[in-house]
Design an enzyme around this catalytic site. Structure first.
Site: not given
Length: 257
Positions: A8, A11, A110-111
């Protein structure tokens, strides 16, 4: 040993999980560096696989979701060169097993979709996922398995950083635990109070509004790096699942393998 590596790319942190079938055996959190080279990433991933007592030959696949596009190419090259696998990078075009009802489906991170897939698999009912990361996202899923959209706001740490950056005398504050009271007696205590308890009010207000607009009583799930800090202080009944995104990546990989 057969392992699936799930990554995953956020940021702030790059979270890596090693699965043996459905069991999450290991998790690691690395600092995200947008300037990582493929060699730097590859060597770190190779070290983690070794730490799990495995080798690249033991991997059945590597799946990832990323909200940091500058890292995608380096990550793909790192996985190919050092782990000898093709990276399966989840996007809004990936087969997910849920219906994307966003006006422009390609806009959804996407997360956010990965979290929705995980919740749909675990709970066949309407739900709201709150992901406490660099940004906080609240994503709504219908009882039919439709991703409906949601809300995005600055994360707690970004809000604290913004105050410190754009004011002359307010210092940076961190949160190892929740403030014990709202009435701060020092500048640090006042900042911690305003940021933390104000943030609790923000999330609770959004949950109330989203629940009302969904016209149902959804199950509430909290995930992300700050979920264990913030989740217990919400008035809403919410289940804390820190590894939800990694679980979603595993499920998507299994669906597409």
């Amino acid at each position: 040993m057969s392992l699936l590596l799930a990554i995953d790319v956020g940021n702030t942190h790059l979270t890596v999980g090693a699965f043996q079938e459905k069991a999450l055996l290991h998790t690691w959190r690395l600092q995200t560096n947008r300037h990582y080279t493929a060699d730097e990433l590859g060597l770190q991933l190779l070290s983690l696989v070794s730490h799990a007592g495995a080798s690249p030959a033991d991997l059945v696949g590597v799946v990832a979701a990323s909200v940091v596009p500058p890292l995608d190419g380096a990550l793909e090259e790192a996985v190919t060169t050092y782990l000898h696998h093709s990276l399966f990078l989840v996007t809004s075009k990936t087969k997910l097993g849920i219906t994307n009802r966003y006006k422009n489906p390609l806009e959804v991170g996407a997360d956010r979709l990965v979290n929705a897939v995980a919740v749909r698999s675990f709970y066949k009912e309407a739900a709201i996922v709150v992901d406490f990361g660099t940004a906080t996202t609240l994503d709504c899923l219908s009882a039919k398995g439709e991703y409906l959209g949601g809300a995005i706001c600055p994360g707690l740490e970004i809000a604290a950083e913004g105050l410190a950056t754009h004011t002359a005398k307010l210092p940076r504050v961190t949160f190892q635990e929740a403030p014990t009271r709202a009435l701060g007696k020092t500048t640090i205590e006042s900042l911690q109070s305003g940021l933390f308890w104000g943030y609790i009010g923000l999330v609770e207000g959004l949950l109330n509004r989203l629940t009302k607009e969904m016209s149902t009583k959804p199950r509430l799930i909290a995930t992300g790096g700050l979920s264990s800090l913030i989740g217990p202080h919400l008035k809403h009944k919410i289940r804390i699942m820190p590894d939800l995104t990694l679980e979603g990546l595993r499920l998507i990989w299994e669906l597409n393998r």
